[in-house]
Design a protein around this motif. Sequence first.
Motif, mmCIF file in Angstrom:
data_model
loop_
_atom_site.group_PDB
_atom_site.id
_atom_site.type_symbol
_atom_site.label_atom_id
_atom_site.label_comp_id
_atom_site.label_asym_id
_atom_site.label_seq_id
_atom_site.Cartn_x
_atom_site.Cartn_y
_atom_site.Cartn_z
ATOM 1 N N GLN A 47 0.628 -1.342 0.009
ATOM 2 C CA GLN A 47 0.170 -0.037 0.010
ATOM 3 C C GLN A 47 0.956 1.306 0.092
ATOM 4 O O GLN A 47 1.832 1.471 0.841
ATOM 5 C CB GLN A 47 -1.004 0.030 1.315
ATOM 6 C CG GLN A 47 -1.928 -1.203 1.227
ATOM 7 C CD GLN A 47 -3.052 -1.125 0.189
ATOM 8 O OE1 GLN A 47 -3.506 0.213 -0.115
ATOM 9 N NE2 GLN A 47 -2.975 -1.935 -0.741
ATOM 10 N N HIS A 48 0.734 2.224 -0.936
ATOM 11 C CA HIS A 48 1.329 3.403 -1.001
ATOM 12 C C HIS A 48 0.665 4.328 -0.219
ATOM 13 O O HIS A 48 -0.466 5.028 -0.683
ATOM 14 C CB HIS A 48 1.426 3.838 -2.383
ATOM 15 C CG HIS A 48 2.275 3.129 -3.209
ATOM 16 N ND1 HIS A 48 3.465 3.524 -3.449
ATOM 17 C CD2 HIS A 48 2.313 1.801 -3.734
ATOM 18 C CE1 HIS A 48 4.131 2.663 -4.393
ATOM 19 N NE2 HIS A 48 3.386 1.635 -4.237
ATOM 20 N N GLU A 84 11.795 -0.268 3.652
ATOM 21 C CA GLU A 84 11.761 -0.346 2.319
ATOM 22 C C GLU A 84 10.250 -0.378 1.816
ATOM 23 O O GLU A 84 9.988 -0.384 0.604
ATOM 24 C CB GLU A 84 12.263 -1.730 1.759
ATOM 25 C CG GLU A 84 13.800 -1.849 1.994
ATOM 26 C CD GLU A 84 14.631 -0.956 1.325
ATOM 27 O OE1 GLU A 84 14.384 -0.563 0.364
ATOM 28 O OE2 GLU A 84 15.513 -0.372 1.857
ATOM 29 N N LEU A 85 9.229 -0.258 2.792
ATOM 30 C CA LEU A 85 7.936 -0.223 2.454
ATOM 31 C C LEU A 85 7.420 0.982 1.771
ATOM 32 O O LEU A 85 8.405 2.040 1.864
ATOM 33 C CB LEU A 85 7.123 -0.268 3.720
ATOM 34 C CG LEU A 85 7.050 -1.626 4.378
ATOM 35 C CD1 LEU A 85 6.208 -1.305 5.795
ATOM 36 C CD2 LEU A 85 6.446 -2.565 3.749
ATOM 37 N N PRO A 86 6.644 0.911 0.716
ATOM 38 C CA PRO A 86 5.950 2.402 0.249
ATOM 39 C C PRO A 86 5.369 3.302 0.946
ATOM 40 O O PRO A 86 4.067 3.629 0.712
ATOM 41 C CB PRO A 86 5.320 1.708 -1.167
ATOM 42 C CG PRO A 86 4.891 0.446 -0.539
ATOM 43 C CD PRO A 86 5.990 0.081 0.359
ATOM 44 N N ALA A 146 -3.160 2.999 6.121
ATOM 45 C CA ALA A 146 -3.736 1.714 5.938
ATOM 46 C C ALA A 146 -3.707 0.780 7.380
ATOM 47 O O ALA A 146 -2.641 0.579 7.815
ATOM 48 C CB ALA A 146 -2.821 0.938 4.670
ATOM 49 N N PHE A 147 -4.862 0.201 7.592
ATOM 50 C CA PHE A 147 -5.027 -0.614 8.672
ATOM 51 C C PHE A 147 -5.248 -2.130 8.334
ATOM 52 O O PHE A 147 -5.993 -2.380 7.469
ATOM 53 C CB PHE A 147 -6.081 -0.333 9.438
ATOM 54 C CG PHE A 147 -5.880 0.833 10.482
ATOM 55 C CD1 PHE A 147 -5.647 0.699 11.880
ATOM 56 C CD2 PHE A 147 -6.462 2.251 9.994
ATOM 57 C CE1 PHE A 147 -5.674 1.717 12.514
ATOM 58 C CE2 PHE A 147 -6.409 3.419 10.775
ATOM 59 C CZ PHE A 147 -5.819 3.108 12.020
ATOM 60 N N ASP A 202 -7.781 9.654 4.175
ATOM 61 C CA ASP A 202 -7.806 8.484 3.171
ATOM 62 C C ASP A 202 -7.369 7.361 4.098
ATOM 63 O O ASP A 202 -6.211 7.113 4.379
ATOM 64 C CB ASP A 202 -6.598 8.664 2.024
ATOM 65 C CG ASP A 202 -6.524 7.431 1.415
ATOM 66 O OD1 ASP A 202 -6.980 6.497 1.679
ATOM 67 O OD2 ASP A 202 -5.242 7.525 0.597
ATOM 68 N N LEU A 203 -8.359 6.520 4.640
ATOM 69 C CA LEU A 203 -8.135 5.647 5.435
ATOM 70 C C LEU A 203 -8.454 4.237 4.712
ATOM 71 O O LEU A 203 -9.739 3.920 4.282
ATOM 72 C CB LEU A 203 -9.077 5.676 6.584
ATOM 73 C CG LEU A 203 -8.690 4.675 7.948
ATOM 74 C CD1 LEU A 203 -8.920 5.134 9.366
ATOM 75 C CD2 LEU A 203 -9.689 3.228 7.758
ATOM 76 N N ARG A 204 -7.708 3.176 4.748
ATOM 77 C CA ARG A 204 -7.689 2.061 3.980
ATOM 78 C C ARG A 204 -7.671 0.827 5.068
ATOM 79 O O ARG A 204 -6.828 0.572 5.702
ATOM 80 C CB ARG A 204 -6.757 1.864 2.885
ATOM 81 C CG ARG A 204 -6.681 2.915 1.920
ATOM 82 C CD ARG A 204 -5.641 2.709 0.804
ATOM 83 N NE ARG A 204 -5.308 3.971 0.563
ATOM 84 C CZ ARG A 204 -4.287 4.227 -0.430
ATOM 85 N NH1 ARG A 204 -3.377 3.308 -0.987
ATOM 86 N NH2 ARG A 204 -3.763 5.279 -0.852
ATOM 87 N N LEU A 205 -8.795 -0.036 4.814
ATOM 88 C CA LEU A 205 -9.048 -1.063 5.492
ATOM 89 C C LEU A 205 -8.558 -2.359 4.579
ATOM 90 O O LEU A 205 -9.155 -2.597 3.572
ATOM 91 C CB LEU A 205 -10.165 -1.400 6.173
ATOM 92 C CG LEU A 205 -10.896 -0.406 7.151
ATOM 93 C CD1 LEU A 205 -12.206 -0.393 7.431
ATOM 94 C CD2 LEU A 205 -9.858 -0.546 8.623
#
Length: 172
Positions: free
Chosen positions: A13-14, A72-74, A116-117, A149-152
């Motif tokens: 996830q970016h 290294e995560l985006p 992102a959760f 912007d909350l992503r599950l």
Amino acid sequence: MRITLVQGDITVQHVDAVVNAANSSLLGGGGVDGAIHRRGGPVILAACRELRASHYGEGLPTGQAVATVAGELPARWVIHTVGPVFSATENRSHLLASCYRESLRVADELGATSVAFPAISTGVYRWPVDDAARIAIGTVRAAPTRVTDLRLVLFTADAYDVFERTLETEGA
Ligand code: AR6
């Protein structure tokens, strides 16, 4: 705040911040924790060890959250939180809700607006997905936050379906 459901792997996830379903040791584990450390690389573990050597000598208590770099995560940050182990005899819902609320509070402190959760506690910690979805969605919708912007991010199609139904029921 826009809440989006995503099916897949949280480590791709970016976003500004990725939330990790960690354990109190902060020193890694399986599930989403293992995936984040594997893909993010050793700088995340090094940052966690520093936290253990400074503010969190006893580990991170259940329901709390703390940020590290994301390697290294985006993403710019990983927000580590410790979900409760599900209990059939004791109601620990407030601790699961606290994970979402505290993670958003830390995101605000960082200035992270996209987060992102994962479905905290629904793996190794055995929380039933339908109840976890109700708590997650209810809590983030009520939280005072500047996150927009909350992503599950749900790992399985089954979990995605449950979260989708819950989001519709809750009238998001
Ligand atoms: N991306 C998104 N979700 C994932 C991923 C991934 N790459 N991998 C697994 N999941 P869990 P918990 C989902 O067990 O229940 C660790 O060992 C998974 O399908 O990762 O809070 C920690 O170190 C499930 O729905 O976390 C702790 O000891 C959800 O993520 C303990 O597990 C959470 O499953 C924490 O247990």
